[in-house]
Write a protein that holds these residues in place. Structure first.
Motif: not given
Length: 118
Positions: A51-62
């Protein structure tokens, strides 16, 4: 040297250099997946770390997160255009690891044996 990099640059480097980021981007390179499929394919990642990794990737537009119109609602994750540009780098690192796994393991075993003998 750190002054040469703005804080955001360092934050993004931390994200893209993370083992789970590499694995998730590499896995999503095969196509969009639901959370449960990603968790299964990226084992042994914990649900919290996924969840944390996906949120970080989503936040940075990836990564793009889409809620599917199903009952109950399901969520699907896919690489964005920006994420696809990172996929080539992630793929090289993941493939290098796969290609050199035996040699890496042998080096670890040799190192560990030498340290125990000392």
């Amino acid at each position: 040297m750190q002054d040469d990099f703005p804080a955001l640059t360092l934050e993004i480097m931390d994200l893209v250099g993370d083992k789970w980021t590499l694995l998730l981007v590499y896995t999503l390179g095969e196509g969009a997946m639901r959370f449960s499929e990603l968790k299964r394919r990226a084992s042994p990642i914990s649900q919290k770390m996924l969840t944390q990794t996906l949120r970080g990737l989503e936040r940075h537009g990836m990564v793009d997160r889409s809620v599917l119109p199903t009952a109950p609602p399901q969520v699907e994750y896919a690489l964005t255009g920006l994420g696809r540009t990172f996929l080539s780098a992630a793929s090289v690192i993941c493939q290098w690891t796969k290609d050199n796994l035996e040699e890496l393991q042998a080096a670890r075993t040799h190192f560990d044996s030498a340290r125990l003998a000392a």
